[in-house]
Design a protein around this motif. Structure first.
Motif, mmCIF file in Angstrom:
data_model
loop_
_atom_site.group_PDB
_atom_site.id
_atom_site.type_symbol
_atom_site.label_atom_id
_atom_site.label_comp_id
_atom_site.label_asym_id
_atom_site.label_seq_id
_atom_site.Cartn_x
_atom_site.Cartn_y
_atom_site.Cartn_z
ATOM 1 N N PHE A 1 24.210 7.217 34.134
ATOM 2 C CA PHE A 1 22.887 7.665 33.689
ATOM 3 C C PHE A 1 22.629 7.251 32.235
ATOM 4 C CE2 PHE A 1 23.981 10.433 37.206
ATOM 5 C CZ PHE A 1 22.844 10.327 37.981
ATOM 6 N N VAL A 2 23.703 7.300 31.438
ATOM 7 C CA VAL A 2 23.568 6.859 30.038
ATOM 8 C C VAL A 2 23.258 5.363 30.010
ATOM 9 C CG1 VAL A 2 24.749 6.665 27.818
ATOM 10 C CG2 VAL A 2 25.161 8.655 29.261
ATOM 11 N N ALA A 3 23.995 4.611 30.826
ATOM 12 C CA ALA A 3 23.788 3.154 30.867
ATOM 13 C C ALA A 3 22.393 2.815 31.383
ATOM 14 C CB ALA A 3 24.858 2.505 31.738
ATOM 15 N N ILE A 4 21.951 3.547 32.402
ATOM 16 C CA ILE A 4 20.609 3.291 32.954
ATOM 17 C C ILE A 4 19.556 3.590 31.893
ATOM 18 C CG2 ILE A 4 18.899 4.153 34.626
ATOM 19 C CD1 ILE A 4 21.278 4.463 36.595
ATOM 20 N N ARG A 5 19.795 4.635 31.134
ATOM 21 C CA ARG A 5 18.847 4.994 30.058
ATOM 22 C C ARG A 5 18.783 3.865 29.029
ATOM 23 N NH1 ARG A 5 17.154 5.433 24.907
ATOM 24 N NH2 ARG A 5 16.023 7.320 24.471
ATOM 25 N N ILE A 6 19.956 3.339 28.667
ATOM 26 C CA ILE A 6 20.004 2.273 27.652
ATOM 27 C C ILE A 6 19.294 1.016 28.161
ATOM 28 C CG2 ILE A 6 21.565 0.683 26.437
ATOM 29 C CD1 ILE A 6 23.571 2.956 26.245
ATOM 30 N N ILE A 7 19.521 0.702 29.432
ATOM 31 C CA ILE A 7 19.000 -0.572 29.950
ATOM 32 C C ILE A 7 17.593 -0.433 30.517
ATOM 33 C CG2 ILE A 7 19.369 -2.298 31.784
ATOM 34 C CD1 ILE A 7 22.496 -1.530 30.902
ATOM 35 N N GLY A 8 17.326 0.704 31.174
ATOM 36 C CA GLY A 8 16.042 0.836 31.850
ATOM 37 C C GLY A 8 14.910 1.377 30.999
#
Lengths: 239, 447
Positions: free
Chosen positions: B89-96
């Motif tokens: 979820f952290v990664a998706i937040r950073i990328i998305g």
């Protein structure tokens, strides 16, 4: 007459079976403020996104004055409407990031901040600003971008009358320094105030291109003996 | 005024770091890492202390009282949980988030490859993960403070496993966030991949064969190997290929102004290349047993003897995938045999998945050893039984006069005083304080 900087030739864009843009062709001249006007759904934002390389075109091309295809990232910078990028970051840092990342016009930073009256909220994060303030920051980013042609989608949206007049003055000042501006504006009366020429888009087609006088002549030719004094009248007759 | 000498990639990194610092999902991850690490760590410490009281230092207690499996692996188990369920979820937040906010429309107008954008985001996500692993580091420091000894190769193995796992999750999340339009779809897709790996494990247990081979490279299996102190080059390389593939897919779908069909064709080409690379990487037979108690190796005398076997050894075990003897045989003997004997091929034969209705069938449970036509049948599934059969069929015997230091365990009778306060109060409290300060720093309003 200023030299032709860009030639937009037969640009087409389809979403499924529906045409959003059909054989759109016009010219952008060096150092002019060109207004893209048209009713809602005319395809103005789609055209800007196609020109900026953000949407794939289904046909046509954007050429430079010599007729060679342009690389959008080298020539055009596009400021979309309705975005709040990096909402949690402070405005001053964002301007620095913009200059650093895009190798932007660092020498203009202070004057742009002053002209667009950003200094009172430089230390605020972008997300905490009002719609009009946010719009001014986005315009500032566009003015700091290094590309010679700046395209802004609805630059006047969210601004009050005074701010509109001020922004118009700032944009004209930058055009006088050699920056070419291509502005999509749906309020015809606003566009008439500070654009040199206009491209009239309706239903994904170009209905006319030129100054108010030239467009009025096109409208008169279509509508017999009637004369047209304002851009609104021309727009209603042609679109 | 920004310095003109700073490389654009550094600007991207700076921006991503600032975006991470204002990401509530990251702060929430940090907040939860204290309790997630503390709970298994403290209960493992107590269990270890109880066993230390009972077990003393006899040789057999070595494996039980290995700090790696007894304390450190449980301390890092919170990382595995967070890596699978929170980090994406952290990664998706950073990328998305850039797509949703419109920032991507501005950033992508610079004439540079989207690869550098994804690389900057992945690096920052990994950096964020390293910070999130701080409570696990704290657990190791506490172990040392309580009087325990740290075996750095084992610690390094644990870290490597969890960093690879995090890399895989970041890559999957990055690909999902780029391919889909909305972060919620990306989250569903990422969790779908995780559930998919569980299904692979499930089928591996039921069917064996190719499923079993594939299951050896799922994130859970990769972490499991490292948690046992086994550094496997094949699973490391496969994981790295998968990470690069995920980030490559993310980059492909970041390109603007490209037709969907072109993106699909590029993605297909990348996946085909990745499959070929995985095929090559999975054949690499190189590994290191870095555990103090040589948990993944035979005794040294046997290892030296097995290394001398040059002829091909073929083993066929007639055991069903769900037969518990097969799991024991694989874990305790065959896995070690594959690591040691230079040319060995092991296959399982079974007509059902459970083996329940095969028990009475002729030959079920037999293990056939074949070396150059010399055949030997055995039913022994213990390590000693397997070694005996291999020696008999190959005509070798265990090396003599080999001095081996027997690992006698590292018993430690301690009461983890203050541990609860550290993991349940201090770490979450400190995280909360830092989060509030960061939030205030970024949203400061003038008077």
């Amino acid at each position: 007459m200023p030299e032709t900087m860009l030639r937009v030739r037969n640009v087409q864009k389809r979403f499924g079976q529906a045409f959003a843009l059909k054989d759109v062709s016009f010219e952008i001249r060096d150092g002019e403020v060109l207004g893209l006007i048209g009713p809602n759904g005319a395809g103005k934002s789609t055209l800007l996104e196609c020109m900026a390389g953000q949407l794939p075109m289904d046909g046509g091309a954007v050429l430079n004055g010599d007729g060679r295809p342009v690389i959008a990232a080298d020539t055009l910078f596009y400021v979309p409407d309705g975005i709040t990028p990096w909402a949690a970051q402070r405005v001053s840092w964002l301007l620095d990031f913009f200059i650093g990342y895009f190798a932007g016009r660092a020498e203009l930073r202070d004057s742009v901040v002053e002209q667009l009256e950003l200094s009172s909220f430089l230390r605020q994060s972008l997300g905490t600003l009002s719609k009009g303030q946010r719009k001014r920051v986005l315009v500032a980013m566009g003015l700091l971008a290094p590309q010679p042609v700046l395209m802004i989608d609805e630059p006047l949206d969210g601004l009050d009358l005074k701010q509109m007049q001020e922004l118009a003055r700032v944009l004209r000042a930058h055009a006088s320094l050699g920056r070419t501006l291509f502005l999509s504006i749906h309020q015809i009366s606003d566009a008439a105030r500070f654009c040199d020429r206009f491209v009239l888009l309706s239903g994904g087609r170009v209905c006319g291109e030129g100054t108010v006088k030239e467009l009025a002549e096109i409208a008169s030719a279509r509508d017999g003996a009637r004369t047209f004094a304002t851009l609104e009248e021309v727009f209603l007759a042609i679109a | 005024m920004p310095s003109p000498n700073v490389h654009p990639f550094v600007w991207l990194l700076r921006k991503e770091c600032r975006e991470l610092l204002v990401s509530r999902s990251w702060w929430l991850l940090l907040f939860l890492m204290g309790p997630l690490t503390g709970m298994p760590y403290l209960s493992a410490l107590r269990a270890y202390a109880e066993m230390s009281k009972q077990g003393g230092t006899v040789a057999d207690a070595g494996e039980v009282l290995s700090p790696l499996t007894g304390v450190w692996a449980p301390a890092f188990s919170g990382c595995e949980l967070a890596g699978v369920f929170l980090l994406p979820f952290v990664a998706i937040r950073i990328i998305g988030a850039d797509r949703l906010s419109g920032a991507a429309k501005l950033e992508l107008q610079r004439r540079s490859s989207p690869v550098s954008r994804i690389a900057a985001k992945a690096l920052v996500a990994l950096g964020g993960w390293l910070i999130a692993m701080a409570p696990a580091g704290c657990a190791l420091a506490l172990w040392k403070y309580y009087g325990g000894l740290l075996h750095w190769p084992e610690v390094g193995s644990l870290f490597t496993g969890h960093i690879l796992n995090a890399g895989l999750m970041i890559a999957v999340a990055a690909a999902a966030a780029s391919v889909t339009e909305h972060p919620s779809t990306a989250a569903v897709m990422t969790l779908g991949v995780t559930v998919g790996t569980w299904i692979v494990n499930f089928f591996a247990a039921l069917q064996g064969g190719l499923w079993e081979r594939a299951a050896a490279f799922t994130p859970a299996a990769v972490v499991g190997d490292f948690q046992r102190g086994l550094f496997r080059m094949d699973s490391t390389l496969v994981a790295l290929v998968l990470v690069l593939t995920g980030l490559g897919l993310a980059s492909i779908w970041q390109f603007t102004g490209v037709r969907r069909l072109v993106n699909l064709a590029r993605s297909a080409a990348l996946i085909v290349t990745a499959v070929a690379a995985i095929g090559g990487a999975s054949r690499v037979r190189l590994d290191w047993d870095v555990s103090q108690n040589r948990a993944n190796s035979f005794p040294l005398a046997d290892e030296l003897a097995l290394l001398r076997i040059r002829q091909p050894l073929r083993i066929v075990a007639r055991l069903a995938p769900e037969d518990p003897r097969r799991a024991d045989l694989e874990r305790n003997a065959f896995a070690k045999l594959r690591r040691t004997v230079p040319d060995v091929e092991i296959a399982y034969l079974a007509s059902t998945s459970t083996g329940l209705f095969e028990q009475a069938a002729e030959g079920y449970g037999e293990i056939q050893y074949d070396m150059n036509g010399r055949l030997l049948l055995s039913r022994a599934t213990s390590v000693d039984g397997v070694l005996e059969a291999v020696y008999a069929v190959s005509g070798t015997e265990a090396a003599k006069n080999v001095q081996e230091v027997v690992f006698r365990g590292r018993p430690l009778v301690i009461d983890p005083a203050g541990g609860s306060t550290i993991f349940y109060v201090l770490i979450p409290g400190f995280t909360l304080l830092c989060g509030v300060l960061a939030h205030r720093h970024f949203t400061w309003l003038p008077k």
